[in-house]
Scaffold this motif. Sequence first.
Motif, mmCIF file in Angstrom:
data_model
loop_
_atom_site.group_PDB
_atom_site.id
_atom_site.type_symbol
_atom_site.label_atom_id
_atom_site.label_comp_id
_atom_site.label_asym_id
_atom_site.label_seq_id
_atom_site.Cartn_x
_atom_site.Cartn_y
_atom_site.Cartn_z
ATOM 1 N N LEU A 25 -35.445 65.194 -12.893
ATOM 2 C CA LEU A 25 -34.646 66.314 -12.401
ATOM 3 C C LEU A 25 -34.023 66.049 -11.041
ATOM 4 O O LEU A 25 -33.015 66.669 -10.682
ATOM 5 N N ARG A 26 -34.607 65.128 -10.277
ATOM 6 C CA ARG A 26 -34.064 64.841 -8.948
ATOM 7 C C ARG A 26 -32.825 63.957 -9.002
ATOM 8 O O ARG A 26 -32.122 63.811 -7.999
ATOM 9 N N ARG A 27 -32.567 63.364 -10.134
ATOM 10 C CA ARG A 27 -31.388 62.514 -10.238
ATOM 11 C C ARG A 27 -30.120 63.343 -10.140
ATOM 12 O O ARG A 27 -30.073 64.499 -10.539
ATOM 13 N N GLY A 28 -29.071 62.714 -9.619
ATOM 14 C CA GLY A 28 -27.812 63.421 -9.426
ATOM 15 C C GLY A 28 -27.233 63.917 -10.731
ATOM 16 O O GLY A 28 -27.219 63.203 -11.730
ATOM 17 N N ARG A 29 -26.739 65.158 -10.714
ATOM 18 C CA ARG A 29 -26.110 65.729 -11.897
ATOM 19 C C ARG A 29 -25.211 66.867 -11.441
ATOM 20 O O ARG A 29 -25.253 67.302 -10.277
ATOM 21 N N LYS A 30 -24.414 67.375 -12.368
ATOM 22 C CA LYS A 30 -23.533 68.494 -12.063
ATOM 23 C C LYS A 30 -24.173 69.795 -12.529
ATOM 24 O O LYS A 30 -25.060 69.786 -13.393
ATOM 25 N N PRO A 31 -23.751 70.963 -11.950
ATOM 26 C CA PRO A 31 -24.340 72.249 -12.347
ATOM 27 C C PRO A 31 -24.233 72.476 -13.854
ATOM 28 O O PRO A 31 -23.240 72.120 -14.487
ATOM 29 N N PHE A 32 -25.289 73.063 -14.411
ATOM 30 C CA PHE A 32 -25.382 73.420 -15.822
ATOM 31 C C PHE A 32 -25.358 72.188 -16.737
ATOM 32 O O PHE A 32 -25.175 72.315 -17.937
ATOM 33 N N GLU A 33 -25.536 70.990 -16.171
ATOM 34 C CA GLU A 33 -25.632 69.790 -16.998
ATOM 35 C C GLU A 33 -27.086 69.557 -17.370
ATOM 36 O O GLU A 33 -27.944 69.427 -16.489
ATOM 37 N N PRO A 34 -27.424 69.502 -18.653
ATOM 38 C CA PRO A 34 -28.822 69.327 -19.058
ATOM 39 C C PRO A 34 -29.336 67.928 -18.733
ATOM 40 O O PRO A 34 -28.594 66.956 -18.753
ATOM 41 N N VAL A 35 -30.620 67.857 -18.433
ATOM 42 C CA VAL A 35 -31.282 66.588 -18.146
ATOM 43 C C VAL A 35 -32.301 66.325 -19.252
ATOM 44 O O VAL A 35 -33.098 67.209 -19.590
ATOM 45 N N THR A 36 -32.268 65.134 -19.821
ATOM 46 C CA THR A 36 -33.218 64.784 -20.886
ATOM 47 C C THR A 36 -34.579 64.479 -20.285
ATOM 48 O O THR A 36 -34.709 63.613 -19.418
ATOM 49 N N LEU A 37 -35.592 65.195 -20.759
ATOM 50 C CA LEU A 37 -36.957 64.989 -20.278
ATOM 51 C C LEU A 37 -37.788 64.155 -21.245
ATOM 52 O O LEU A 37 -38.603 63.334 -20.827
ATOM 53 N N MET A 38 -37.607 64.382 -22.530
ATOM 54 C CA MET A 38 -38.377 63.658 -23.534
ATOM 55 C C MET A 38 -37.459 63.248 -24.675
ATOM 56 O O MET A 38 -36.539 63.996 -25.046
ATOM 57 N N VAL A 39 -37.720 62.062 -25.227
ATOM 58 C CA VAL A 39 -36.909 61.521 -26.321
ATOM 59 C C VAL A 39 -37.782 61.375 -27.558
ATOM 60 O O VAL A 39 -38.935 60.951 -27.483
ATOM 61 N N GLY A 40 -37.222 61.744 -28.718
ATOM 62 C CA GLY A 40 -37.923 61.540 -29.978
ATOM 63 C C GLY A 40 -39.115 62.461 -30.163
ATOM 64 O O GLY A 40 -40.236 62.010 -30.412
#
Length: 631
Positions: A124-139
């Motif tokens: 979550l600390r990685r740079g992103r834009k507002p309302f852009e989802p961040v992937t936490l878990m895959v598969g």
Amino acid sequence: MPQPIPLKDHEKEKHLVNRRLLACAAMVFSLCAVLVGRLYVLQVLQHAQQTAVSENNRVHVLPIAPERGLIYDRNGVVLADNKPSFDLTMTRERAGGDSAKVLDTLTQVLGLTEDDRKQFDKDLRRGRKPFEPVTLMVGLSEEQIALVAVNQFRLPGLDVEPQFIREYPLAEHFAHSVGYVGRINEKEAKTLDSTEYRGTQSIGKTGIERFYESQLHGHVGYEEVETNAQGRVMRVLNHKAPTPGQDIVLTLDAHLQVAAEKALGDRRGSVVVLDPANGDVLAMVSNPSFDPNLFVKGISFKQYAALRDSIDRPLFNRVLRGLYAPGSTVKPEVAIAGLDSGVITPGSRVFDPGYYELPNYHHKYRNWNRSGDGWVDMYTAIMRSNDTYFYDLAHKLGIDRLHDYMAEFGLGQKVSLDMFEEASGLMPSPEWKRATRRQAWFPGETLILGIGQGYMQVTPLQLAQATSLLASKGVWHRPHLAMTVGGDTPIDPHPMPDIVLHDKHAWDQVNQGMQMVMHDPRGIARAAAAGAQYRIAGKSGTAQVVAIKQGERYNRNKTLERHRDNALFVGFAPAEHPSVVVAVMIENGEAGGRVAGPVVREVMDAYLLDEQGHLKPEYAGGAPTRGVPHT
């Protein structure tokens, strides 16, 4: 006497009230004027700017990650595929202002570890834009998807999204050539194009996946969506589809790859198979290997530690990164140098008593055959792998000429077209020794270099390429893995110059000597060619791993297994019109002709023979019809 009672002055109070009313009216008027002025500025003068701000609060641009290009072998077998996966994403703006509490709940619901919880914070600390989802878990598993759905009311901002993830159907068979993708780390995120990689979670880490990352990745798409105050998507306003990555067809042959692995068995080592007509890498084996699928979703610390700390080094690409003394496998190239420079002729003879001595020196440089081979010419020297002959030849050539000729064969330099992991190796010279060791070059070091020992270090790929140049009579084709990228044939931007000899007959003369290694009754690898339906030109090599003192003999029973000699063998076939080049290196295998030679033969049989064990028609006589030169 009583004081008089003052009378109330109504006139004075009236004037006071009027003044206060006027002051209040002036204040109200001023405030209204300021408000009207501000409204005028916002709604008239700043209309365009404020409209844009309003739209940004209502309309968001969501990235659509492109589908990664597929990777095939030369016969259409899928080596890298995309399969559907359900990933868990989080949009922090929809988490109700307390994303940490939501993540704590998620960890509890799914029964995750503290390390997983820390990784969520890092993502979550990685740079992103507002309302852009961040992937936490895959598969996610079906059970995890159900748990998230049931507890959705406790997990605001979390969504299960369908995506495609990489899959390697043949797993460990192509781990070192195709490579693998993995999660984008913080260091990579700083250097990547933030626009192109919005919504993308993985990137090529090794092999073809990394070298052709830009072509495989494709171009990101987007959706303009309208959201409500809670961030929920109400409708899609605009949609631009992503451009999928380009498919890549490799030169590798899955059938031949498996055959080469079978021939090598469970021994540590490598096998490289080339087409000398165009530089196609037909098989590339580094053993032991590993399952690249472990890295796609994110490998666990325990699994990675097991691979990293293994004494057999399965993560190490021996074909491209392994540096080994080539031993006697370079004697054909040394013979070419002697013939072309006029130092020897095919009939030049040297007497071998079992050792060689430099003029005015008493140090004995031993032949592997301590009893000696007597008078030896060039053909016999190659056939018998006579060290004494090549000591003498190296001395006559001198280090400068020997270095330059070996460099023309690609030894000590990167030779591939699309394998970024390749090591340079080392072809030593007096200048190199002065710069790195601050020492002069000694004549004895030239002798040792003439039999592929000493400071010389080459990769198995370089050894295969040097042998391919013998087969093609000096015509350079860089080894490459990609046959087509997006339907187009890769072009070598920096082609190597061909090796042009003063006497072209030298190629055939050395070829004849290499055939004698395999087919002459005295050849040291004749057992590997027994019963062959085609002629093989080969050369064995046995290279020391640890030094042996002067006068001592190699004793395998007193040598640790991992200190024993490496076994090498190179060859091409059919010898008259070469269609395939094979180079084998077996760590601590001890005897090149006896141990590595049969591996070469088995790989050649798999390539040249049909399922019934008969020589394929295209190799049954004359020049082969396969192997069209690579553009």
